[in-house]
Design an enzyme around this catalytic site. Structure first.
Site, PDB file in Angstrom:
ATOM      1  N   GLU A   1     -19.248  20.565   9.966  1.00 58.10           N
ATOM      2  CA  GLU A   1     -18.448  19.327   9.896  1.00 58.10           C
ATOM      3  C   GLU A   1     -19.225  18.178   9.270  1.00 58.10           C
ATOM      4  O   GLU A   1     -19.071  17.024   9.665  1.00 58.10           O
ATOM      5  CB  GLU A   1     -17.952  18.914  11.292  1.00 58.10           C
ATOM      6  CG  GLU A   1     -16.691  19.586  11.717  1.00 58.10           C
ATOM      7  CD  GLU A   1     -15.646  19.631  10.610  1.00 58.10           C
ATOM      8  OE1 GLU A   1     -15.512  18.642   9.871  1.00 58.10           O
ATOM      9  OE2 GLU A   1     -14.986  20.661  10.474  1.00 58.10           O
TER      10      GLU A   1
HETATM   11  C1  LIG Z   1     -21.302  28.826  11.963  1.00 60.76           C
HETATM   12  C2  LIG Z   1     -20.776  28.022  10.822  1.00 60.76           C
HETATM   13  C3  LIG Z   1     -19.433  27.691  10.786  1.00 60.76           C
HETATM   14  C4  LIG Z   1     -18.927  26.959   9.705  1.00 60.76           C
HETATM   15  N1  LIG Z   1     -17.577  26.712   9.640  1.00 60.76           N
HETATM   16  C5  LIG Z   1     -17.061  26.193   8.494  1.00 60.76           C
HETATM   17  C6  LIG Z   1     -15.659  26.132   8.280  1.00 60.76           C
HETATM   18  O1  LIG Z   1     -14.861  26.494   9.149  1.00 60.76           O
HETATM   19  N2  LIG Z   1     -15.205  25.668   7.096  1.00 60.76           N
HETATM   20  C7  LIG Z   1     -16.043  25.250   6.105  1.00 60.76           C
HETATM   21  O2  LIG Z   1     -15.559  24.840   5.052  1.00 60.76           O
HETATM   22  N3  LIG Z   1     -17.391  25.287   6.273  1.00 60.76           N
HETATM   23  C8  LIG Z   1     -17.912  25.753   7.431  1.00 60.76           C
HETATM   24  N4  LIG Z   1     -19.269  25.835   7.601  1.00 60.76           N
HETATM   25  C9  LIG Z   1     -20.133  25.327   6.567  1.00 60.76           C
HETATM   26  C10 LIG Z   1     -20.821  24.018   6.954  1.00 60.76           C
HETATM   27  O3  LIG Z   1     -19.885  22.980   7.007  1.00 60.76           O
HETATM   28  C11 LIG Z   1     -21.961  23.770   5.959  1.00 60.76           C
HETATM   29  O4  LIG Z   1     -22.967  24.726   6.268  1.00 60.76           O
HETATM   30  C12 LIG Z   1     -22.497  22.368   6.016  1.00 60.76           C
HETATM   31  O5  LIG Z   1     -21.549  21.458   5.517  1.00 60.76           O
HETATM   32  C13 LIG Z   1     -23.790  22.197   5.217  1.00 60.76           C
HETATM   33  O6  LIG Z   1     -23.691  22.738   3.947  1.00 60.76           O
HETATM   34  P1  LIG Z   1     -24.806  23.777   3.439  1.00 60.76           P
HETATM   35  O7  LIG Z   1     -24.948  24.824   4.460  1.00 60.76           O
HETATM   36  O8  LIG Z   1     -24.467  24.159   2.066  1.00 60.76           O
HETATM   37  O9  LIG Z   1     -26.141  22.936   3.449  1.00 60.76           O
HETATM   38  P2  LIG Z   1     -26.678  22.001   2.277  1.00 60.76           P
HETATM   39  O10 LIG Z   1     -25.576  21.131   1.774  1.00 60.76           O
HETATM   40  O11 LIG Z   1     -27.424  22.819   1.296  1.00 60.76           O
HETATM   41  O12 LIG Z   1     -27.703  21.069   3.074  1.00 60.76           O
HETATM   42  C14 LIG Z   1     -29.025  21.502   3.432  1.00 60.76           C
HETATM   43  C15 LIG Z   1     -29.789  20.281   3.970  1.00 60.76           C
HETATM   44  O13 LIG Z   1     -29.871  19.268   2.949  1.00 60.76           O
HETATM   45  C16 LIG Z   1     -29.317  18.052   3.422  1.00 60.76           C
HETATM   46  N5  LIG Z   1     -28.597  17.394   2.324  1.00 60.76           N
HETATM   47  C17 LIG Z   1     -27.719  17.944   1.463  1.00 60.76           C
HETATM   48  N6  LIG Z   1     -27.266  17.002   0.612  1.00 60.76           N
HETATM   49  C18 LIG Z   1     -27.845  15.836   0.945  1.00 60.76           C
HETATM   50  C19 LIG Z   1     -27.766  14.498   0.448  1.00 60.76           C
HETATM   51  N7  LIG Z   1     -26.974  14.150  -0.553  1.00 60.76           N
HETATM   52  N8  LIG Z   1     -28.528  13.559   1.051  1.00 60.76           N
HETATM   53  C20 LIG Z   1     -29.319  13.868   2.086  1.00 60.76           C
HETATM   54  N9  LIG Z   1     -29.423  15.109   2.602  1.00 60.76           N
HETATM   55  C21 LIG Z   1     -28.696  16.082   2.039  1.00 60.76           C
HETATM   56  C22 LIG Z   1     -28.386  18.432   4.572  1.00 60.76           C
HETATM   57  O14 LIG Z   1     -28.211  17.360   5.488  1.00 60.76           O
HETATM   58  C23 LIG Z   1     -29.094  19.629   5.178  1.00 60.76           C
HETATM   59  O15 LIG Z   1     -30.071  19.193   6.073  1.00 60.76           O
HETATM   60  C24 LIG Z   1     -19.799  26.518   8.685  1.00 60.76           C
HETATM   61  C25 LIG Z   1     -21.162  26.829   8.742  1.00 60.76           C
HETATM   62  C26 LIG Z   1     -21.649  27.582   9.783  1.00 60.76           C
HETATM   63  C27 LIG Z   1     -23.103  27.955   9.771  1.00 60.76           C
END
Ligand SMILES: Cc1cc2nc3c(=O)[nH]c(=O)nc-3n(C[C@H](O)[C@H](O)[C@H](O)COP(=O)(O)OP(=O)(O)OC[C@H]3O[C@@H](n4cnc5c(N)ncnc54)[C@H](O)[C@@H]3O)c2cc1C
Length: 595
Positions: free
Chosen positions: A439
């Site tokens: 989220e």
């Molecule tokens: C169990 C689980 C359930 C989920 N359920 C859903 C779902 O139902 N629907 C859905 O659509 N998604 C879902 N997700 C996905 C989840 O919302 C994403 O994992 C999350 O938004 C983070 O994206 P990412 O994993 O690509 O991390 P990244 O975006 O790669 O981020 C990695 C790190 O970098 C930081 N970061 C990234 N960009 C920036 C920035 N611009 N400035 C500062 N820091 C930054 C982040 O804060 C984080 O610490 C789920 C994930 C999991 C693991």
């Protein structure tokens, strides 16, 4: 130890920290009465404790394996979900025109906490269904609402939220899932989504996916995203379930926690494209999805409160039972319960105080959302909407951060028995971890707070909030009750720190945004410590006013508020300095990390 819903505590925070009693007196909720609120809380508490909580460990150990393309939910989950939906819990705050009960979001927030404390993996599914129903009610065309809304409101069908793709997580601008106009008003969806919560399961006869995708002629970036409703099974004109749509679950993730919640990779378009229906306007999908996401952000914050409450209950019971060493004040022979040792007491108090502060912040956010919808005039509604917007990232990030911290302390209180799986303390810690990630990660929440929420109405929204916090802190000082210790003074100092950090950040937003971004996370924590400390003080003041009545327990509430102010809020000056003096060193990370 299983979870027992703290109904009296929850009711007290609803009424006296989040203002439910005042709102009922004002008539904000029509003819709703406190008696009805109490009855709903009591029933929800029973369902959470008796039906859902016993399934928590079952979900953790069984998981949600994918067999022949179908997810097998843990034993007992389908029966529990069916009974839960049949009892009307999914539609508690849903629109009355579509079969919901139209009760306050504030009351629903309390219930969401209960479902998630009983089992986070169970509770997250309904959170998304409720959000999907809200998005459809706000943005869906009449025919689409006619077919799907009542079933989503009742929970007969569950909803999903589908944004994430391998290359598009926090940044959705590179999202690739495609949508083609089919020429008959529908669309064909093709692509892949990852990490989709409850993307596939057998709890309901249909699953309604809300999918962000891009049209061929869409502008690049997030301004080119459209939102589509894509059912697992198409629905016939008479409302019966029709043929299977071109969407399937490819795999289910193996993960750290919430094992009872299936996290799915979804594939669209094996057979030419899944049939999708536009929600809202083309290329305006992200705005529509935000209706779902804002709702879900608060609910995920409540997951943090929920897991913290459960971990605290369990640690307290263990600490009163487990005997080691002799407490300094103990004169008799034999070992004392570990709860008698000051260091363990500090852990337990930290758990209790953080949990209650986060609960109050989440409920205040829900109360503001209600006022934004139901307020008497436009001025009131706008101010309440801004308050809800300001508090939502704080509610989400602070509550989920403390969910992890409290669950970790819960493991610590158990010693070695916390690290092994037997007691369940370890499961809370594993389950809690995800809520700070999904989220919108907590880092993204902090950035949202600083860059989008502080500037609301030229800074007026945050100034109004600061003014209210100051009034609470002054009221504590004015009661002149020695049992509050230095509460009033410490809260005023934390608010001073928050005010200075706020002005510093607002001043940097245009001129040196990288400095503002570097301080966003400590700022959010500072905000939460000032707001949470004041909310606990409000509860203590209310308990004094009420005397012995209404489950007030004034001595306990004063003691909790005092502990928070004297042990946690005092960190405010350090957090202020991290915001206003720490940015340069953060921005020299290249140098430090190269070493
Ligand atoms: C169990 C689980 C359930 C989920 N359920 C859903 C779902 O139902 N629907 C859905 O659509 N998604 C879902 N997700 C996905 C989840 O919302 C994403 O994992 C999350 O938004 C983070 O994206 P990412 O994993 O690509 O991390 P990244 O975006 O790669 O981020 C990695 C790190 O970098 C930081 N970061 C990234 N960009 C920036 C920035 N611009 N400035 C500062 N820091 C930054 C982040 O804060 C984080 O610490 C789920 C994930 C999991 C693991």
């Amino acid at each position: 130890m299983s979870y027992r819903t703290p109904v009296a505590d929850i009711a007290f925070t609803l009424k006296h920290a989040a203002g439910l009693s005042r709102a009922l007196e004002e008539g904000l909720y029509g003819d709703l009465t406190e008696d009805l609120v109490d009855a709903v809380l009591e029933e929800a508490g029973k369902f959470a404790t008796d039906v859902i909580a016993p399934l928590n460990r079952v979900g953790d150990t069984h998981g949600t394996p994918l067999l022949d393309g179908a997810v097998v939910m843990p034993p007992g989950w389908k029966e529990a979900y069916t009974a839960w939906a049949a009892a009307g819990w999914n539609g508690l705050a849903g629109p009355a025109d579509w079969g919901g009960q139209g009760l306050p979001h504030l009351l629903n927030a309390a219930c969401i906490e209960m479902w998630n404390a009983a089992s986070m993996a169970f509770g997250i599914g309904p959170v998304l269904t409720m959000g999907a129903a809200e998005a459809l009610a706000a943005h869906g065309a009449p025919a689409l609402r006619e077919t799907y809304l009542q079933k989503l409101v009742s929970g007969e069908w569950m909803g999903t939220m589908q944004l994430t793709e391998p290359q598009a997580g926090s940044d959705l601008s590179t999202l690739r899932t495609r949508a083609e106009r089919a020429g008959d008003g529908t669309y064909r969806i093709a692509g892949q989504k990852i990490f989709i919560t409850y993307g596939e399961h057998d709890l309901t006869g249909n699953i309604v996916h809300f999918v962000l995708a891009r049209l061929p002629d869409a502008p690049p970036g997030t301004r080119g995203l459209s939102l589509f409703l894509v059912p697992k099974f198409l629905v016939n004109a008479d409302g019966t379930i029709g043929e299977r749509n071109d969407v399937r679950c490819h795999s289910v993730e193996h993960k750290l926690g919430i094992h009872g919640s299936p996290t799915c990779t979804m594939v669209y378009g094996d057979r030419g494209g899944a049939t999708g229906y536009l929600v809202g306007e083309e290329n305006r999908g992200l705005a529509c999805m935000f209706t779902l996401m804002n709702n879900a952000r608060l609910a995920v914050g409540l997951q943090g409160v929920a897991i913290a409450e459960r971990a605290t209950q369990q640690a307290l019971a263990y600490a009163n039972d487990r005997r080691q060493g002799r407490a300094a004040h103990e004169t008799g022979a034999g070992m004392s319960p570990i709860a008698a040792h000051p260091d363990v007491r500090r852990m337990l108090l930290t758990m209790r105080a953080l949990t209650r502060a986060a609960r109050a912040i989440c409920y205040l956010t829900a109360a503001a959302t209600d006022r934004a919808h139901r307020g008497a005039d436009e001025t009131v509604r706008k101010a309440a909407q801004e308050r809800a917007s300001l508090l939502t990232p704080v509610a989400k990030a602070f509550s989920t951060d403390i969910g992890i911290e409290v669950a970790s302390l819960g493991v610590q209180v158990h010693g070695g028995m916390g690290y092994v799986e037997e007691t369940g303390a370890a499961q809370h810690y594993r389950d809690a971890r995800i809520a700070a990630i999904y989220e919108g990660t907590n880092g993204i929440q902090a950035i949202d707070l600083v860059t989008r929420k502080l500037p609301l109405s030229g800074g007026q929204a945050v100034r109004a909030c600061l003014g209210e916090l100051r009034r609470t802190a002054s009221a504590v000082s004015a009661v002149n009750d020695p049992s509050f210790g230095a509460t009033g003074q410490n809260l005023l100092q934390a608010i001073d720190s928050l005010e200075r950090a706020t002005m510093w950040l607002i001043g940097k937003l245009d001129k040196a945004p990288e400095q503002a971004l570097a301080g966003a996370t400590p700022y959010l924590r500072l905000f939460a410590h000032a707001a949470g400390g004041c909310a606990l003080a409000e509860e203590a003041l209310a308990a004094i006013r009420l005397g012995a009545g209404d489950g007030a327990q004034s001595a306990a509430r004063i003691a909790t508020a005092r502990f928070f102010a004297e042990n946690l809020a005092v960190g405010g000056s350090g957090l202020e300095r991290a915001v206003t003096e720490g940015a340069d060193s953060v921005n020299q990370a290249d140098v430090a990390l190269a070493g």
